[in-house]
Design an enzyme around this catalytic site. Structure first.
Site, mmCIF file in Angstrom:
data_model
loop_
_atom_site.group_PDB
_atom_site.id
_atom_site.type_symbol
_atom_site.label_atom_id
_atom_site.label_comp_id
_atom_site.label_asym_id
_atom_site.label_seq_id
_atom_site.Cartn_x
_atom_site.Cartn_y
_atom_site.Cartn_z
ATOM 1 C CD GLU A 103 38.589 30.103 28.577
ATOM 2 O OE1 GLU A 103 39.775 29.947 28.257
ATOM 3 O OE2 GLU A 103 38.162 29.828 29.713
ATOM 4 C CB CYS A 116 30.937 31.637 34.248
ATOM 5 S SG CYS A 116 32.479 32.507 34.545
ATOM 6 C CB CYS A 123 42.458 40.273 31.928
ATOM 7 S SG CYS A 123 42.044 41.134 33.456
ATOM 8 C CB CYS A 127 45.684 38.285 39.058
ATOM 9 S SG CYS A 127 44.588 39.664 39.420
ATOM 10 C CB CYS A 130 44.448 35.106 36.706
ATOM 11 S SG CYS A 130 43.056 35.141 35.570
ATOM 12 N N GLY A 170 38.496 38.864 31.896
ATOM 13 C CA GLY A 170 38.352 40.316 31.916
ATOM 14 C C GLY A 170 37.980 40.871 33.278
ATOM 15 C CD GLU A 171 37.957 44.230 37.369
ATOM 16 O OE1 GLU A 171 38.319 43.155 37.889
ATOM 17 O OE2 GLU A 171 36.989 44.889 37.810
ATOM 18 C CB SER A 202 33.777 38.687 40.023
ATOM 19 O OG SER A 202 34.958 38.385 40.718
ATOM 20 C CB SER A 225 39.329 38.931 43.357
ATOM 21 O OG SER A 225 38.335 38.472 42.468
ATOM 22 C CG LEU A 226 40.395 39.932 50.465
ATOM 23 C CD1 LEU A 226 40.342 41.415 50.196
ATOM 24 C CD2 LEU A 226 39.507 39.595 51.671
ATOM 25 C CG HIS A 227 42.704 36.192 45.485
ATOM 26 N ND1 HIS A 227 41.745 35.205 45.632
ATOM 27 C CD2 HIS A 227 42.455 36.764 44.271
ATOM 28 C CE1 HIS A 227 40.983 35.179 44.551
ATOM 29 N NE2 HIS A 227 41.369 36.114 43.723
ATOM 30 C CG ASN A 301 40.819 25.833 38.626
ATOM 31 O OD1 ASN A 301 40.732 24.612 38.582
ATOM 32 N ND2 ASN A 301 39.781 26.626 38.764
ATOM 33 C CB CYS A 344 39.069 32.621 34.133
ATOM 34 S SG CYS A 344 38.480 32.511 35.791
HETATM 35 N N1 SAH Z 1 38.546 40.332 37.014
HETATM 36 C C1 SAH Z 1 37.528 39.887 37.905
HETATM 37 C C2 SAH Z 1 36.662 38.764 37.379
HETATM 38 C C3 SAH Z 1 37.324 37.628 36.645
HETATM 39 S S1 SAH Z 1 38.155 36.391 37.540
HETATM 40 C C4 SAH Z 1 38.113 39.558 39.260
HETATM 41 O O1 SAH Z 1 39.310 39.639 39.412
HETATM 42 O O2 SAH Z 1 37.355 39.284 40.183
HETATM 43 C C5 SAH Z 1 36.955 35.565 38.523
HETATM 44 C C6 SAH Z 1 37.538 34.998 39.814
HETATM 45 O O3 SAH Z 1 38.414 33.887 39.555
HETATM 46 C C7 SAH Z 1 38.362 35.997 40.595
HETATM 47 O O4 SAH Z 1 38.116 35.893 41.964
HETATM 48 C C8 SAH Z 1 39.772 35.561 40.284
HETATM 49 O O5 SAH Z 1 40.674 36.045 41.216
HETATM 50 C C9 SAH Z 1 39.601 34.056 40.279
HETATM 51 N N2 SAH Z 1 40.679 33.304 39.649
HETATM 52 C C10 SAH Z 1 41.485 33.669 38.630
HETATM 53 N N3 SAH Z 1 42.367 32.696 38.359
HETATM 54 C C11 SAH Z 1 42.120 31.692 39.208
HETATM 55 C C12 SAH Z 1 42.695 30.425 39.423
HETATM 56 N N4 SAH Z 1 43.731 30.004 38.693
HETATM 57 N N5 SAH Z 1 42.172 29.654 40.413
HETATM 58 C C13 SAH Z 1 41.131 30.087 41.151
HETATM 59 N N6 SAH Z 1 40.535 31.269 40.999
HETATM 60 C C14 SAH Z 1 41.037 32.076 40.046
#
Ligand code: SAH
Length: 356
Positions: A103, A116, A123, A127, A130, A170-171, A202, A225-227, A301, A344
């Protein structure tokens, strides 16, 4: 289309994809043909415009046929497209020619067009929030395939992308060499001509990759990506955190920003009742206060099957206030293309499910 050349780009059968090569590599690869320098430049221009061999109409037909026999032109195909009625964001499903689908998203901002892009087909990071994690891993994308997503979108929409974020599927740091080659290729003034400062990489926090990137001298923005500010909770949401622990990650991020002079963007998906409490905001202030950084709050999302819900708008506002009062720069990401599932991996997941 020229039928003799129609199938020149079938999958990965041809070992060399010319669109993966830097200009000097292209010249070296094509040296056996004894072509004048202007021809090589012509081919390079076509490749960076995302053209297939059959479209390179100012090259002699015989040369196009010879190239098509031996090489792949890397031109990617659009397998699906959704346009947001809200903000014009376009989400593309792109076929890599070997059964993999990725995508890419094209967004219009006041300052221009931003892409993007995906860096892998699938991936491995897993996570929990995701969608990419749920559809499995296909393979790494090549440099030309990452850049190719921008070429396809430039062509299809008739625009010129000036910003790129590696926040698709992807990472990026799990496909390190190809991603670095992609950034160099996208920067080429004869090609996509995107300045490094307008690229964001990212990562979920692969420490060795961050350390390596620091030495590349590429002034791109690093997003992490901290979260969650709590190691155990973060590791539950992001399995990678079991291996690369939060304290070590923040330590290396700090070094990165000090060495490069560039601030880190921390991405923080706001999930209702999970990571959106005052205690989380205060801990973020404690951990990040005084460092060169910026926190980007992303209303999560919701992805089918995860049970996660988006934090309420007011909660996100209060959370942001606590961060700002604590001295942190914080913004709330504007959701783009909400009506077309721009999160994503959601579209890819559906497309792959439909195939089976
Ligand atoms: N693998 C990388 C880049 C891809 S994801 C990473 O982890 O950063 C890009 C961003 O979208 C990351 O911050 C990821 O944590 C976030 N992301 C993934 N799924 C999501 C969702 N359902 N809602 C909001 N952000 C999300």
């Amino acid at each position: 289309m020229d039928t003799a050349l129609k199938d020149s780009n079938k999958g990965t059968a041809k070992p060399v994809n010319l669109s993966d090569l830097a200009p000097e590599e292209l010249a070296a690869e094509l040296s056996p043909y004894g072509l004048p320098a202007y021809r090589i430049r012509q081919i390079g221009k076509w490749l960076s415009a995302g053209a297939s061999f059959s479209e390179m109409t100012d090259l002699p037909l015989k040369l196009r046929q010879e190239l098509a026999e031996k090489y792949s032109d890397g031109a990617l195909k659009i397998a699906g497209k959704l346009v947001s009625a809200i903000d014009g964001t376009v989400k593309y499903l792109i076929d890599t020619g070997d059964g993999n689908i990725v995508e890419s998203v094209l967004m219009k901002y006041k300052y221009g067009y931003s892409a993007c892009v995906s860096t892998q087909a699938g991936c491995k990071m897993g996570c929990t929030f995701c969608a990419s994690a749920h559809a499995g891993f296909g393979r790494d994308l090549t440099a030309g395939e990452i850049a190719g997503q921008i070429r396809v979108m430039n062509r299809d929409a008739g625009v010129n992308v000036g910003h790129v974020v590696m926040m698709g599927i992807g990472e990026p740091l799990d496909n390190y060499d190809n991603v670095v080659a992609f950034m160099r290729q996208a920067h080429d003034p004869e090609g996509l001509n995107i300045s490094y400062r307008k690229m964001s990489l990212s990562t979920c926090g692969l420490i060795p990759g961050i350390e390596k990137l620091m030495k590349e001298d590429l002034p791109v923005t690093l997003s992490v990506s901290l979260h969650s500010p709590f190691q155990e909770e973060r590791a539950r949401m992001m399995p990678v955190a079991n291996k690369y622990k939060l304290d070590k990650l923040l330590e290396i991020c700090n070094i990165y920003s000090l060495e490069t002079g560039r601030r880190i963007t921390y991405e923080y998906a706001m999930i209702s009742g999970t990571n959106d409490t005052e205690a989380h905001a205060k801990e973020l202030v404690r951990l990040l206060g005084g460092t060169l950084c910026h926190v980007n709050l992303i209303p999560v999302n919701p992805v089918d099957g995860t049970g996660y819900r988006r934090a309420a708008r007011e909660r996100i506002g209060e959370f942001r206030e606590t961060l700002e009062k604590g001295g942190l720069a914080a913004t709330v990401r504007r959701a783009m293309g909400r009506d077309i599932e721009a999160a994503c991996g959601q579209l890819r997941r559906k497309a792959l499910e439909a195939k089976t």
